[in-house]
Scaffold this motif. Sequence first.
Motif, PDB file in Angstrom:
ATOM      1  N   PHE A 176      -7.799  10.299   5.877  1.00 19.09           N
ATOM      2  CA  PHE A 176      -6.721  10.512   4.918  1.00 19.09           C
ATOM      3  C   PHE A 176      -6.352   9.198   4.229  1.00 19.09           C
ATOM      4  O   PHE A 176      -6.073   9.176   3.021  1.00 19.09           O
ATOM      5  CB  PHE A 176      -5.493  11.089   5.625  1.00 19.09           C
ATOM      6  CG  PHE A 176      -5.709  12.462   6.204  1.00 19.09           C
ATOM      7  CD1 PHE A 176      -6.764  13.259   5.766  1.00 19.09           C
ATOM      8  CD2 PHE A 176      -4.884  12.957   7.198  1.00 19.09           C
ATOM      9  CE1 PHE A 176      -6.984  14.518   6.298  1.00 19.09           C
ATOM     10  CE2 PHE A 176      -5.089  14.216   7.732  1.00 19.09           C
ATOM     11  CZ  PHE A 176      -6.141  14.999   7.286  1.00 19.09           C
ATOM     12  N   ILE A 177      -6.354   8.108   4.975  1.00 19.78           N
ATOM     13  CA  ILE A 177      -6.089   6.799   4.375  1.00 19.78           C
ATOM     14  C   ILE A 177      -7.189   6.448   3.378  1.00 19.78           C
ATOM     15  O   ILE A 177      -6.917   5.926   2.285  1.00 19.78           O
ATOM     16  CB  ILE A 177      -5.978   5.722   5.467  1.00 19.78           C
ATOM     17  CG1 ILE A 177      -4.773   6.008   6.370  1.00 19.78           C
ATOM     18  CG2 ILE A 177      -5.862   4.327   4.858  1.00 19.78           C
ATOM     19  CD1 ILE A 177      -4.663   5.080   7.558  1.00 19.78           C
ATOM     20  N   ILE A 233      -6.639   8.081  -0.003  1.00 22.91           N
ATOM     21  CA  ILE A 233      -5.686   7.394  -0.877  1.00 22.91           C
ATOM     22  C   ILE A 233      -6.387   6.267  -1.626  1.00 22.91           C
ATOM     23  O   ILE A 233      -6.205   6.093  -2.842  1.00 22.91           O
ATOM     24  CB  ILE A 233      -4.504   6.842  -0.058  1.00 22.91           C
ATOM     25  CG1 ILE A 233      -3.724   7.997   0.578  1.00 22.91           C
ATOM     26  CG2 ILE A 233      -3.578   6.006  -0.950  1.00 22.91           C
ATOM     27  CD1 ILE A 233      -2.608   7.539   1.502  1.00 22.91           C
ATOM     28  N   ALA A 264      -7.020  11.108  10.494  1.00 20.63           N
ATOM     29  CA  ALA A 264      -5.970  10.296   9.890  1.00 20.63           C
ATOM     30  C   ALA A 264      -6.568   9.105   9.144  1.00 20.63           C
ATOM     31  O   ALA A 264      -6.098   8.740   8.059  1.00 20.63           O
ATOM     32  CB  ALA A 264      -4.995   9.815  10.967  1.00 20.63           C
ATOM     33  N   THR A 271      -0.649   2.883   2.157  1.00 18.76           N
ATOM     34  CA  THR A 271      -1.622   2.986   3.242  1.00 18.76           C
ATOM     35  C   THR A 271      -1.183   2.330   4.549  1.00 18.76           C
ATOM     36  O   THR A 271      -1.554   2.805   5.628  1.00 18.76           O
ATOM     37  CB  THR A 271      -2.959   2.355   2.813  1.00 18.76           C
ATOM     38  OG1 THR A 271      -2.737   0.979   2.426  1.00 18.76           O
ATOM     39  CG2 THR A 271      -3.544   3.107   1.620  1.00 18.76           C
ATOM     40  N   ALA A 306       0.860   4.607  11.747  1.00 23.93           N
ATOM     41  CA  ALA A 306       0.954   5.932  12.362  1.00 23.93           C
ATOM     42  C   ALA A 306      -0.324   6.287  13.109  1.00 23.93           C
ATOM     43  O   ALA A 306      -0.279   6.858  14.204  1.00 23.93           O
ATOM     44  CB  ALA A 306       1.258   6.987  11.288  1.00 23.93           C
ATOM     45  N   VAL A 307      -1.488   5.955  12.512  1.00 24.86           N
ATOM     46  CA  VAL A 307      -2.773   6.215  13.178  1.00 24.86           C
ATOM     47  C   VAL A 307      -2.879   5.416  14.469  1.00 24.86           C
ATOM     48  O   VAL A 307      -3.311   5.932  15.512  1.00 24.86           O
ATOM     49  CB  VAL A 307      -3.940   5.875  12.229  1.00 24.86           C
ATOM     50  CG1 VAL A 307      -5.262   5.931  12.976  1.00 24.86           C
ATOM     51  CG2 VAL A 307      -3.962   6.832  11.054  1.00 24.86           C
ATOM     52  N   SER A 358      -3.690  12.405  -3.951  1.00 20.85           N
ATOM     53  CA  SER A 358      -4.167  12.229  -2.581  1.00 20.85           C
ATOM     54  C   SER A 358      -3.754  13.395  -1.703  1.00 20.85           C
ATOM     55  O   SER A 358      -4.555  13.881  -0.885  1.00 20.85           O
ATOM     56  CB  SER A 358      -3.618  10.914  -2.004  1.00 20.85           C
ATOM     57  OG  SER A 358      -4.030   9.807  -2.777  1.00 20.85           O
ATOM     58  N   CYS A 378       0.620   4.527   7.000  1.00 15.89           N
ATOM     59  CA  CYS A 378      -0.351   5.471   7.566  1.00 15.89           C
ATOM     60  C   CYS A 378      -1.189   4.798   8.651  1.00 15.89           C
ATOM     61  O   CYS A 378      -1.492   5.413   9.685  1.00 15.89           O
ATOM     62  CB  CYS A 378      -1.259   6.015   6.463  1.00 15.89           C
ATOM     63  SG  CYS A 378      -0.403   6.971   5.188  1.00 15.89           S
ATOM     64  N   SER A 379      -1.568   3.542   8.431  1.00 11.55           N
ATOM     65  CA  SER A 379      -2.345   2.817   9.437  1.00 11.55           C
ATOM     66  C   SER A 379      -1.544   2.641  10.722  1.00 11.55           C
ATOM     67  O   SER A 379      -2.088   2.790  11.829  1.00 11.55           O
ATOM     68  CB  SER A 379      -2.760   1.446   8.893  1.00 11.55           C
ATOM     69  OG  SER A 379      -3.531   1.570   7.730  1.00 11.55           O
TER      70      SER A 379
END
Length: 277
Positions: free
Chosen positions: A208-209, A212, A205, A255, A261-262, A53, A258-259
């Motif tokens: 990017f998720i 993955i 972003a 993931t 963070a987004v 990824s 990351c969610s």
Amino acid sequence: MVGFIFIWRHLAHDFNYKWDWSVIPGYIIHIDSSGDWQPGMLTQGLLVTLRLSLWSIILGLLTGTVMGIWRVSPRPLLRMISGSYVGLVRNVPPLVLIFIFYFFLGDQIMQATGITELSYSLEDSTSPVLNTLFGPVEQIPAFLSGVLTMALFEGAYITEIVRAGIESVDREQWEASAALGFTRRNQLIHIILPQAFSCSLPPLAGQFISTIKDSSIVSVISIQELTFAGQELMSATYRTFEIWTVVILMYFILTFPCSIAVRELEKKMNNHRSQNH
């Protein structure tokens, strides 16, 4: 939450399936013959997914940035090339794209560049850097084919994100920088792209998720990432629900942060815009 608990109890008690979690810990982490702790097959697959990824995101971002700039280029040829790339990739199923690239293009590129012969001549113990960056050396050709395919696929979506970000910048920014004597390249580097990426960070972003999650499709070309490891273990142990439950949790571990963070990034950007206005 109540619905989840109800479904779980139904599966655990009423479903005609005998749950057995005893085999799972050894596939996450285990002790080898020398007494050292080693990552299990699922953990190794998780590391391959993370490695795949990251490389796909980096190359996809580079590809998408270049093509996004070309999409708004004053040169018709560059706009035609980038438009054809986006239209072709986004309208071809990713599974077909992977097969085409791996069996037709990737194999030729790997042989022409000597990567295939190099991977056969190296050993993991003599190339720790390559092993860390790309995984086992004998799997480098397949890994690179998967990375390039994922980068092309994700790059097509990033292209449209970058294009939209560039077009969101006020036309006056172009005119003011041109009046100051900036060339188009300097306009893009110093004025336009910083603002475009600032506006495009949340959708980037999110992409990017998606990268993955989309990485699981390369399991069809025998890249030993998380989904491939889950399929192998399911065939060997017949612990279908246990294996896939752990696989789902591992993808969630990758993931969900990351969610979050987004979401925080979108809040900060919205607050920043509201303060500016």
